[in-house]
Scaffold this motif. Structure first.
Motif: not given
Length: 56
Positions: A35-56
């Protein structure tokens, strides 16, 4: 220096999630680890998606 509080809190949450994986390993609780592993990757993916949306 411009500190973005929302991104900072997201980064702290990712660090805490992966630290929780370490705690789960110490406790030898497989469900807590998964559960902690999945939560960590979901949060990291969310952060990466925010960064991609902002840079484009």
């Amino acid at each position: 220096m411009n500190i973005q509080i929302s991104r900072f809190l997201l980064a702290i949450c990712v660090i805490l999630a992966f630290s929780a994986v370490g705690i789960g390993i110490a406790l030898r609780n497989i469900w807590f680890i998964i559960i902690a592993f999945i939560i960590g990757f979901v949060l990291m993916g969310f952060g990466i998606s925010i960064k991609k949306k902002e840079s484009s």
